[in-house]
Design a protein around this motif. Structure first.
Motif, PDB file in Angstrom:
ATOM      1  N   PRO A  74       8.725   7.396  -5.902  1.00 59.40           N
ATOM      2  CA  PRO A  74       8.781   8.182  -6.959  1.00 59.40           C
ATOM      3  C   PRO A  74       7.144   8.247  -7.488  1.00 59.40           C
ATOM      4  O   PRO A  74       6.539   7.022  -6.853  1.00 59.40           O
ATOM      5  CB  PRO A  74       9.119   8.141  -8.207  1.00 59.40           C
ATOM      6  CG  PRO A  74      10.121   6.359  -7.896  1.00 59.40           C
ATOM      7  CD  PRO A  74      10.581   6.826  -6.241  1.00 59.40           C
ATOM      8  N   CYS A  75       6.483   9.504  -7.616  1.00 62.19           N
ATOM      9  CA  CYS A  75       4.694   9.431  -7.345  1.00 62.19           C
ATOM     10  C   CYS A  75       4.945   8.877  -9.009  1.00 62.19           C
ATOM     11  O   CYS A  75       3.568   8.022  -8.907  1.00 62.19           O
ATOM     12  CB  CYS A  75       4.219  10.337  -7.033  1.00 62.19           C
ATOM     13  SG  CYS A  75       5.073  11.574  -8.418  1.00 62.19           S
ATOM     14  N   ARG A 121      18.317   8.430  -4.368  1.00 60.09           N
ATOM     15  CA  ARG A 121      17.816   7.154  -3.267  1.00 60.09           C
ATOM     16  C   ARG A 121      16.661   6.450  -3.985  1.00 60.09           C
ATOM     17  O   ARG A 121      16.078   5.740  -3.510  1.00 60.09           O
ATOM     18  CB  ARG A 121      17.266   8.156  -2.253  1.00 60.09           C
ATOM     19  CG  ARG A 121      18.333   8.619  -1.528  1.00 60.09           C
ATOM     20  CD  ARG A 121      18.235   9.455   0.057  1.00 60.09           C
ATOM     21  NE  ARG A 121      16.668  10.524  -0.421  1.00 60.09           N
ATOM     22  CZ  ARG A 121      17.324  11.601  -1.117  1.00 60.09           C
ATOM     23  NH1 ARG A 121      18.833  11.643  -0.240  1.00 60.09           N
ATOM     24  NH2 ARG A 121      16.666  12.241  -0.659  1.00 60.09           N
ATOM     25  N   ALA A 122      15.732   6.992  -4.515  1.00 57.79           N
ATOM     26  CA  ALA A 122      14.838   6.816  -5.249  1.00 57.79           C
ATOM     27  C   ALA A 122      15.089   5.377  -6.788  1.00 57.79           C
ATOM     28  O   ALA A 122      14.326   4.212  -6.090  1.00 57.79           O
ATOM     29  CB  ALA A 122      12.970   7.567  -6.586  1.00 57.79           C
ATOM     30  N   THR A 149       0.525  -1.521   0.153  1.00 58.19           N
ATOM     31  CA  THR A 149       0.003   0.446  -0.328  1.00 58.19           C
ATOM     32  C   THR A 149       0.756   1.024   0.153  1.00 58.19           C
ATOM     33  O   THR A 149       1.772   1.312   0.578  1.00 58.19           O
ATOM     34  CB  THR A 149      -1.355  -0.430   1.226  1.00 58.19           C
ATOM     35  OG1 THR A 149      -0.163   0.713   2.346  1.00 58.19           O
ATOM     36  CG2 THR A 149      -2.102  -1.033   1.204  1.00 58.19           C
ATOM     37  N   THR A 150       0.411   2.240  -0.217  1.00 59.77           N
ATOM     38  CA  THR A 150       0.858   3.574  -0.674  1.00 59.77           C
ATOM     39  C   THR A 150       1.514   3.997   0.661  1.00 59.77           C
ATOM     40  O   THR A 150       2.384   4.847   0.745  1.00 59.77           O
ATOM     41  CB  THR A 150       0.005   5.021  -0.958  1.00 59.77           C
ATOM     42  OG1 THR A 150      -0.426   3.595  -2.534  1.00 59.77           O
ATOM     43  CG2 THR A 150       0.695   6.153  -1.814  1.00 59.77           C
ATOM     44  N   SER A 151       0.906   3.284   1.878  1.00 60.95           N
ATOM     45  CA  SER A 151       1.256   4.169   3.424  1.00 60.95           C
ATOM     46  C   SER A 151       2.863   3.973   4.004  1.00 60.95           C
ATOM     47  O   SER A 151       3.709   4.149   4.376  1.00 60.95           O
ATOM     48  CB  SER A 151       0.346   4.213   3.987  1.00 60.95           C
ATOM     49  OG  SER A 151       0.206   3.166   4.395  1.00 60.95           O
ATOM     50  N   SER A 152       2.633   2.537   2.807  1.00 60.50           N
ATOM     51  CA  SER A 152       4.847   1.760   3.533  1.00 60.50           C
ATOM     52  C   SER A 152       5.375   2.040   2.687  1.00 60.50           C
ATOM     53  O   SER A 152       6.181   1.713   2.827  1.00 60.50           O
ATOM     54  CB  SER A 152       4.281  -0.124   3.463  1.00 60.50           C
ATOM     55  OG  SER A 152       3.636  -0.349   2.125  1.00 60.50           O
ATOM     56  N   ILE A 153       5.067   3.047   1.130  1.00 61.76           N
ATOM     57  CA  ILE A 153       6.423   3.488   0.416  1.00 61.76           C
ATOM     58  C   ILE A 153       6.778   4.194   1.078  1.00 61.76           C
ATOM     59  O   ILE A 153       6.496   5.957   1.755  1.00 61.76           O
ATOM     60  CB  ILE A 153       5.615   3.514  -1.055  1.00 61.76           C
ATOM     61  CG1 ILE A 153       5.141   2.198  -1.747  1.00 61.76           C
ATOM     62  CG2 ILE A 153       6.779   4.754  -1.589  1.00 61.76           C
ATOM     63  CD1 ILE A 153       4.680   2.549  -2.658  1.00 61.76           C
ATOM     64  N   ARG A 169       6.520  -2.117 -14.689  1.00 62.20           N
ATOM     65  CA  ARG A 169       6.095  -1.516 -16.102  1.00 62.20           C
ATOM     66  C   ARG A 169       6.991   0.482 -16.197  1.00 62.20           C
ATOM     67  O   ARG A 169       7.475   1.106 -16.385  1.00 62.20           O
ATOM     68  CB  ARG A 169       5.047  -1.516 -17.554  1.00 62.20           C
ATOM     69  CG  ARG A 169       4.895  -0.316 -18.514  1.00 62.20           C
ATOM     70  CD  ARG A 169       3.701  -1.446 -19.653  1.00 62.20           C
ATOM     71  NE  ARG A 169       2.370  -0.672 -18.350  1.00 62.20           N
ATOM     72  CZ  ARG A 169       1.971   0.531 -17.645  1.00 62.20           C
ATOM     73  NH1 ARG A 169       3.175   1.487 -19.028  1.00 62.20           N
ATOM     74  NH2 ARG A 169       0.980   1.056 -17.885  1.00 62.20           N
ATOM     75  N   THR A 170       5.849   0.045 -14.658  1.00 64.30           N
ATOM     76  CA  THR A 170       6.017   1.752 -14.507  1.00 64.30           C
ATOM     77  C   THR A 170       7.141   2.119 -13.784  1.00 64.30           C
ATOM     78  O   THR A 170       7.796   3.583 -14.449  1.00 64.30           O
ATOM     79  CB  THR A 170       5.241   2.335 -13.564  1.00 64.30           C
ATOM     80  OG1 THR A 170       5.211   1.527 -12.049  1.00 64.30           O
ATOM     81  CG2 THR A 170       3.794   2.506 -14.233  1.00 64.30           C
TER      82      THR A 170
END
Length: 131
Positions: free
Chosen positions: A14-15, A109-110, A5-9, A27-28
């Protein structure tokens, strides 16, 4: 809540890249990594078909960019006046390089996070050899 989930990222993720484990996330990630490289690399199918190779090359590319910007920053006060560059322009250039270093550090970092996620999702469990 699942680990994808997004909250754990991390906030460095990168968005433009979907969360690891979500449909189509690789793919993204590959698209985002490709955008970090010079355009000519888009023609190398070995890189574009293998996200982990793309991530490795992006890491190398950013490391070299960081080195180049650091050299430019360290030498601009000595070299730019000999080129006839005005002091106000030199100061602006120093600020530009400082901002660019911050941006490159964020990108590094990303890329590390994406590389770790790609490795975690693509490598089979290694068997421990018996001793």
């Amino acid at each position: 809540m699942s680990p994808t989930t997004t909250s754990s990222i991390s906030s460095d993720w990168p968005c433009q890249v979907k969360a690891p484990g979500s449909p189509d996330w690789e793919r993204t990630a590959a698209r985002w990594l490709r955008d970090l490289l010079p355009a000519r690399y888009a023609g190398y199918s070995t890189l574009t078909r293998h996200p982990i190779l793309l991530a490795r090359h992006a890491q190398l590319q950013i490391q070299h960019e960081i080195r180049a910007v650091r050299v430019a920053l360290q030498t601009c006060r000595a070299e730019l006046p000999t080129l006839g560059v005005a002091e106000t322009i030199i100061e602006g250039t120093i600020r530009l390089y400082a901002v660019e270093l911050e941006q490159l550090d964020r990108l590094a970092r990303a890329v590390r996070l994406i590389t770790e996620a790609l490795l975690a999702g693509s490598q089979p469990q290694r068997r421990r050899s018996r001793v």
